[in-house]
Design a protein around this motif. Structure first.
Motif, mmCIF file in Angstrom:
data_model
loop_
_atom_site.group_PDB
_atom_site.id
_atom_site.type_symbol
_atom_site.label_atom_id
_atom_site.label_comp_id
_atom_site.label_asym_id
_atom_site.label_seq_id
_atom_site.Cartn_x
_atom_site.Cartn_y
_atom_site.Cartn_z
ATOM 1 N N PHE A 293 45.296 66.001 54.839
ATOM 2 C CA PHE A 293 46.400 65.171 54.373
ATOM 3 C C PHE A 293 47.420 66.020 53.626
ATOM 4 N N ASP A 294 48.634 65.483 53.535
ATOM 5 C CA ASP A 294 49.653 66.017 52.640
ATOM 6 C C ASP A 294 49.330 65.531 51.229
ATOM 7 N N GLU A 295 49.205 66.449 50.308
ATOM 8 C CA GLU A 295 48.830 66.098 48.933
ATOM 9 C C GLU A 295 49.838 65.171 48.283
ATOM 10 N N GLU A 296 51.125 65.339 48.577
ATOM 11 C CA GLU A 296 52.175 64.577 47.895
ATOM 12 C C GLU A 296 52.407 63.211 48.532
ATOM 13 N N GLY B 37 50.438 61.759 51.073
ATOM 14 C CA GLY B 37 49.248 61.069 51.554
ATOM 15 C C GLY B 37 49.207 60.896 53.049
ATOM 16 N N TYR C 85 53.052 74.817 54.130
ATOM 17 C CA TYR C 85 52.059 74.388 53.152
ATOM 18 C C TYR C 85 51.257 75.601 52.670
ATOM 19 N N GLN D 181 44.619 76.887 52.211
ATOM 20 C CA GLN D 181 43.500 76.491 51.360
ATOM 21 C C GLN D 181 42.190 77.017 51.954
ATOM 22 N N ILE E 102 40.668 67.115 53.036
ATOM 23 C CA ILE E 102 41.398 68.305 52.603
ATOM 24 C C ILE E 102 42.850 67.905 52.360
ATOM 25 N N ARG E 103 43.379 68.272 51.208
ATOM 26 C CA ARG E 103 44.760 67.930 50.864
ATOM 27 C C ARG E 103 45.540 69.224 50.641
ATOM 28 N N LEU E 104 46.603 69.396 51.409
ATOM 29 C CA LEU E 104 47.417 70.608 51.324
ATOM 30 C C LEU E 104 48.680 70.335 50.528
ATOM 31 N N LEU E 105 49.057 71.308 49.720
ATOM 32 C CA LEU E 105 50.282 71.205 48.922
ATOM 33 C C LEU E 105 51.439 71.852 49.675
#
Length: 815
Positions: A37-40, A42, A84, A87, A101-104
């Protein structure tokens, strides 16, 4: 005995069940599944690179962010994605259930590298990809079929602007989008396609939030670009040069970002692309995953390299895999449109809510039951490319299960809320009204008011006020009765027309019409089987007409459409006519009876047959019109002659910078021809500074020439837009214009009607330069043009050979 057998059977079942569970446990444990997912925001991230050991073995997430890796080989996860932060997850993290998994996001700049010390390795790979375009392009198969589940929904998302507690409207919109979509369409369809140009898609089932009219369901199935290998991507009147076009390496910079190795042993090259420096074309930037097995595209992710103010941001994502027979074929297609609300027509850019919220439309298609090169029959391809079956039977269990696995609680809430609102606000009726207004009609119960007849103008009749009415399908879908009346303030005449239309099939593409007209028509003009309204560029020349003749005409016409690309109209009419030869005061009268045929051929045009009508959803790249008339002595007709007219218009790409628009016109008339049936030169000059009328001679005076045979060609070549790399919102487009024509008037017509008449048999030439898209204002944009007349018909005074024009265009007008 029976008891013993019963115990034995029970033991057998327990053993089978036990072994099945024991076998299933290690089988289940062989894979590790997760989602990125996109951390910001969702949002799930498609096509993320997942490397799971030091041998660079890896995979790519699917369009919904899901991935699976073999647990036995997974020592860790390295998760990377363009834009991104990378990670890393160790073995311990892989035991998490579920594995999320959430990527910034990270601000990155693609390297502006155009020269390499050796051969650019990405270019070497892309050369192989381009060499294999034909064998990997699904459009180059002899045929294919598939079943598709499509979702199209509209929601809101925050922009990069900071939200403050005082932005209550923006906050409420975003909170609402977490509970439901603003709009949702789901469709299940089955498609067949076969070379060279046969295709049919049957919409099996569809559900639309708030409305029931199937005509609106077409939007969901036709938004996607099917093949990544096309030279151009076209969406919402925007065109982009594909990074897989024939000359892609010349126009795009490719960089090798990573290399993965699939479980099958194939290399998976991660390649980024962006337009090269100083290249002036509508390009894309993004990432490709290239599979070494056939050097085929496995995933494609792109967005516009440069975004013009007022245009939506378009994100295209596609995933391919190999069919059992070895052909690469689309598996998942995704298109995302982001509209910045503060840039929409009528919006105030200072509104803080509009600056901080964007409207997002998403179309996602999953392809199933895919088959390459199947055997088809004629029944697999009805006349219309898309039809709605209206089948209310339940979907097959596998399709229903697939749909349920891709729905969310937001969907159910969307249908509940929007369906209720739609009924309460009569949404469907309002949408039908809007559709009618776009087509020039305002429904007033069972009668339509033709708003396009309210005000009109030409230089002969002056300002015209009018009223047009016609019955609609609310009264009957099998017939209509209509009429109009106009008053010209310059000629001070009332003109009118009445008609009766019969539609035997209930659809408008099969029509028998009886009509009467008391009207003024242009001398030397033409009337092809097309609409003449403000959506056509030729509309502006109609405003400049100054030489007309009066006609009172009774007509009978029969229109039918044997193919979706072909319309035919058989016509017969009888008329009383009055005209004055240009430069003369005397009025001449004559009776004319004609029979004829009109054709419109639009190769590549695709139509959708819905219960309420037939809609064109894919316009043709070219249109061809043909008229053939014969004057006959019936009903006191005084002239026997034959008249042929041709018009063709097409659009194609000669250079990446812009499109080439070509229009061809020609005509031939022989026999005892009445004067108004000859051809004028198709000029549009009225003064040195006047209105721009595309596809006419800008420097030729109105009715300066007359002929009974002529041919003309009009070319407009776009050189691209200026300042494409700036964010000013000012992107004027430069066009080169070249017009040429030749026309001959036989002596017998010159002597009979106008001894001083002049033709242009030596060839008429003019060239011009246009600047379009100046001062774009929502629906309208303005342009300037300068043109010069030269060659055999150049005027003695050189200043008279110049023409300066002001252009006014609707931004969705057909070019």
């Amino acid at each position: 005995m029976s008891l013993t057998n019963s115990k034995i059977n029970r033991i057998i079942r327990l053993v089978i069940t036990g072994w099945t569970l024991l076998l299933a446990l290690p089988l289940h444990a062989q894979t590790i599944s997760g989602r990125v997912f996109d951390e910001e925001t969702g949002e799930p991230l498609p096509f993320v690179n997942i490397v799971y050991n030091s041998r660079q073995e890896g995979t790519v997430s699917n369009i919904d962010g899901y991935f699976t890796v073999p647990s036995a080989k997974a020592a860790y996860l390295r998760v990377s994605y363009m834009g991104y932060r990378t990670q890393y997850l160790d073995k311990q993290h892989l035991l998490q259930k579920p594995l999320i998994i959430r990527l910034l996001p990270a601000e990155i700049q693609l390297q502006a590298v155009n020269v390499f010390p050796g051969k650019n390795p990405a270019e070497t790979i892309m050369e192989k990809v381009l060499r294999n375009r034909k064998q990997n392009d699904p459009d180059d198969l002899n045929g294919y079929r598939y079943t598709a589940y499509n979702r199209f929904w509209i929601t809101t998302e925050p922009t990069k602007k900071t939200l403050f507690p005082t932005d209550t409207t923006a906050i409420r919109l975003l909170q609402r989008s977490k509970k439901q979509h603003l709009f949702l369409i789901e469709t299940v369809s089955r498609k067949n396609a076969e070379k060279p140009n046969r295709e049919h898609e049957e919409i099996l089932q569809s559900r639309v939030s708030g409305i029931q009219n199937p005509s609106f369901m077409l939007l969901a199935t036709q938004l996607q670009s099917f093949s990544v290998y096309r030279n151009q991507f076209q969406l919402l009147n925007q065109e982009f040069l594909s990074p897989l076009s024939r000359n892609a390496i010349r126009n795009y910079l490719f960089l090798l970002r990573d290399t993965l190795y699939s479980p099958e042993g194939d290399s998976l090259f991660v390649i980024s692309f962006q337009p090269r420096k100083n290249r002036n074309f509508n390009g894309m930037t993004g990432t490709l995953h290239i599979n070494s097995n056939g050097y085929a595209v496995e995933t494609f992710l792109s967005r516009p390299a440069h975004l013009e103010k007022g245009t939506p941001e378009i994100n295209i994502r596609q995933k391919y895999n190999r069919l059992p027979d070895g052909h690469w074929f689309p598996l998942e297609l995704d298109t995302e449109l982001k509209f910045h609300l503060n840039e929409l027509p009528g919006a105030k850019s200072s509104d803080s809510t509009l600056n901080k919220v964007q409207l997002v439309g998403k179309s996602r298609t999953y392809l199933m039951q895919r088959e390459a090169n199947p055997v088809f029959t004629a029944k697999d391809f009805p006349k219309n490319a898309v039809t709605f079956s209206g089948d209310k039977q339940p979907l097959p269990a596998n399709l229903q299960q697939f749909r349920e696995s891709h729905t969310s609680p937001l969907d159910a809430e969307t249908y509940r809320v929007i369906d209720s609102l739609g009924r309460a606000s009569h949404l469907e009726q309002k949408l039908q009204t809007f559709k009618s207004v776009i087509n020039g009609k305002v429904p007033l119960g069972p009668i339509d008011w033709d708003w396009k007849r309210l005000v009109s103008y030409n230089r002969y009749e002056g300002l015209k006020l009018g009223l047009g009415l016609e019955t609609n399908s609310g009264l009957s879908r099998y017939f209509s009765i209509g009429g109009y009346g106009t008053y010209g303030f310059q000629d001070k005449k009332i003109r009118h027309g009445e008609w009766l239309n019969l539609f035997p099939s209930g659809y408008r593409d099969l029509r028998l019409q009886f009509s009467y007209q008391d009207e003024n028509m242009e001398i030397g003009g033409n009337d092809f089987l097309e609409k003449r309204d403000l959506f056509q560029p030729e509309f502006f020349r109609d405003l400049l007409i100054r030489h007309m003749y009066a006609t009172r005409r009774y007509s009978a016409k029969f229109l039918f459409r044997p193919l979706q690309t072909l319309k035919i109209q058989l016509t017969g009419d009888a008329s009383d006519n009055r005209f004055s030869v240009i430069g003369a005061d005397s009025v001449q009268k004559y009776k004319l009876s004609r029979v004829g045929i009109q054709l419109r051929f639009a190769p590549g045009e695709k139509t959708y047959k819905a219960p309420d009508g037939i809609y064109t959803f894919k316009p043709a790249a070219s249109e061809w019109f043909l008229n053939a008339y014969r004057g006959v002595p019936w009903l006191d007709g005084q002239h026997s002659y034959t008249k042929l007219e041709l018009k063709g218009r097409m659009k194609f790409m000669l250079t990446p910078s812009g499109a080439t628009h070509l229009t061809i016109k020609a005509g031939d008339v022989t026999g005892d021809v009445p004067y108004p049936e000859l051809f004028n030169g198709n000029g549009s000059y009225t003064s040195n500074f006047a209105l721009l009328a595309p596809y006419s001679f800008a420097t030729m005076r109105m009715n300066e020439f007359i002929s009974n045979q002529y041919a003309a060609v009009f070319i407009r070549q776009s050189l691209g837009k200026l300042f494409m790399h700036s964010n000013t919102g000012f992107h004027p487009e430069i066009l080169l214009v070249q017009n040429a024509g030749v026309g001959k008037l036989d002596d017998k017509y010159r002597n009979a009607y106008q001894p001083s008449a002049v033709d242009f048999r030596k060839g008429y030439l003019e060239s011009g330069l246009e600047l379009d898209n100046l001062l774009p204002t929502g629906l309208l944009s303005y342009g300037l043009g300068v043109y010069y007349r030269y060659g055999p018909y150049a005027l003695p005074n050189s200043s008279d050979n110049w023409a300066f024009k002001i252009g006014l265009f609707l931004n969705f007008q057909k070019q």
